[in-house]
Design a protein around this motif. Sequence first.
Motif, PDB file in Angstrom:
ATOM      1  N   SER A 172       0.847  -1.195   0.000  1.00  0.00           N
ATOM      2  CA  SER A 172       0.000   0.000   0.000  1.00  0.00           C
ATOM      3  C   SER A 172       0.879   1.240   0.000  1.00  0.00           C
ATOM      4  O   SER A 172       2.062   1.182   0.355  1.00  0.00           O
ATOM      5  CB  SER A 172      -0.912   0.019   1.232  1.00  0.00           C
ATOM      6  N   PRO A 190      -6.318   8.023  -7.403  1.00  0.00           N
ATOM      7  CA  PRO A 190      -7.589   8.341  -6.750  1.00  0.00           C
ATOM      8  C   PRO A 190      -7.536   9.716  -6.086  1.00  0.00           C
ATOM      9  O   PRO A 190      -6.460  10.223  -5.767  1.00  0.00           O
ATOM     10  CB  PRO A 190      -7.737   7.232  -5.696  1.00  0.00           C
ATOM     11  N   ASP A 191      -8.697  10.316  -5.857  1.00  0.00           N
ATOM     12  CA  ASP A 191      -8.764  11.661  -5.292  1.00  0.00           C
ATOM     13  C   ASP A 191      -8.113  11.769  -3.919  1.00  0.00           C
ATOM     14  O   ASP A 191      -7.671  12.864  -3.535  1.00  0.00           O
ATOM     15  CB  ASP A 191     -10.222  12.125  -5.194  1.00  0.00           C
ATOM     16  N   ASP A 192      -8.051  10.664  -3.176  1.00  0.00           N
ATOM     17  CA  ASP A 192      -7.486  10.782  -1.828  1.00  0.00           C
ATOM     18  C   ASP A 192      -5.983  11.109  -1.855  1.00  0.00           C
ATOM     19  O   ASP A 192      -5.431  11.519  -0.835  1.00  0.00           O
ATOM     20  CB  ASP A 192      -7.757   9.537  -0.980  1.00  0.00           C
ATOM     21  N   TYR A 193      -5.343  10.975  -3.017  1.00  0.00           N
ATOM     22  CA  TYR A 193      -3.934  11.361  -3.107  1.00  0.00           C
ATOM     23  C   TYR A 193      -3.764  12.882  -3.098  1.00  0.00           C
ATOM     24  O   TYR A 193      -2.654  13.389  -2.933  1.00  0.00           O
ATOM     25  CB  TYR A 193      -3.286  10.765  -4.358  1.00  0.00           C
ATOM     26  N   LEU A 194      -4.864  13.622  -3.250  1.00  0.00           N
ATOM     27  CA  LEU A 194      -4.811  15.070  -3.121  1.00  0.00           C
ATOM     28  C   LEU A 194      -4.423  15.486  -1.712  1.00  0.00           C
ATOM     29  O   LEU A 194      -3.983  16.614  -1.481  1.00  0.00           O
ATOM     30  CB  LEU A 194      -6.170  15.687  -3.489  1.00  0.00           C
ATOM     31  N   ASP A 195      -4.593  14.573  -0.754  1.00  0.00           N
ATOM     32  CA  ASP A 195      -4.290  14.867   0.645  1.00  0.00           C
ATOM     33  C   ASP A 195      -2.821  14.651   0.988  1.00  0.00           C
ATOM     34  O   ASP A 195      -2.394  14.951   2.102  1.00  0.00           O
ATOM     35  CB  ASP A 195      -5.155  13.994   1.569  1.00  0.00           C
ATOM     36  N   TYR A 196      -2.054  14.111   0.036  1.00  0.00           N
ATOM     37  CA  TYR A 196      -0.632  13.844   0.286  1.00  0.00           C
ATOM     38  C   TYR A 196       0.234  14.942  -0.322  1.00  0.00           C
ATOM     39  O   TYR A 196       0.163  15.207  -1.530  1.00  0.00           O
ATOM     40  CB  TYR A 196      -0.212  12.505  -0.311  1.00  0.00           C
ATOM     41  N   SER A 200       0.125  18.199  -4.521  1.00  0.00           N
ATOM     42  CA  SER A 200      -0.317  17.628  -5.794  1.00  0.00           C
ATOM     43  C   SER A 200      -0.004  18.606  -6.924  1.00  0.00           C
ATOM     44  O   SER A 200      -0.068  19.828  -6.763  1.00  0.00           O
ATOM     45  CB  SER A 200      -1.809  17.315  -5.757  1.00  0.00           C
TER      46      SER A 200
END
Length: 246
Positions: A154, A201-207, A210
């Motif tokens: 992951s 996925p959109d949740d990678y915007l939180d890392y 971006s």
Amino acid sequence: MKIKAYKKDAEYTYTLGVFETIELLKNKPELVWRVYIKSNSYKNSGLKIIAQICQEQHIELIESDHTIEKLSKKENCFAIAVIKKYQMTLQEGNHVVLVNPGDMGNMGTIMRTMLGFHYRNLAIIRPGVDIFDPRVLRSSMGAIFHLRVEYFDSFADYIERFPDHDIYPLMLKGAKNIHQVQKDPKRNHSLIFGNESSGLPDDYLDYGQSIFIPHSHQIDSLNLSMALGITLAHFSKDEFKDRTVL
């Protein structure tokens, strides 16, 4: 030992061509079990190099048209090296991270591009393409033998291993134009790329930060290997900005 057509669960793999066989022999000769070459092909300068290295490294060299034809299925393959699969571990430095890559041709191109811009650490988030498939080895033109590649179950597992990296997910919804991004030269960074068809996925915007690559509205997106090349060129521009010749 009888060499059969490649299967993912096999303990060995093999190169399919002269150039990648030479790269293998130069960089990881200790892992090569044996080398097959086409008969009556010693006029090929590459085969002369292969024969010389095999002699120096005491690697078995066998003329076998039948074995090459069985494994390659192509008439223009003149050499095959059988290699034991090996484990690799990422080192600190700048990383490329591929999330669920599925295209073998893209994988080889990505490896060559990474090597061209001095990126030598590649993380793959499962599920992902088998890097030891001979088609990947061939499309990488031997670049894989210069890299360290490690699989992770992951992205969270990857972040846990490298918590101090600056993270840059490449996304169509990215918050910042790549041309406005200035990396910190004192910190290692990780460039994150999604699957060829679905992206990240959109949740990678939180890392991390971006980013997106601006382009005309005549296309909807860039090919993964093209986007990676543009991104690596941008992030390595300080290293290459004073280069006047290749």
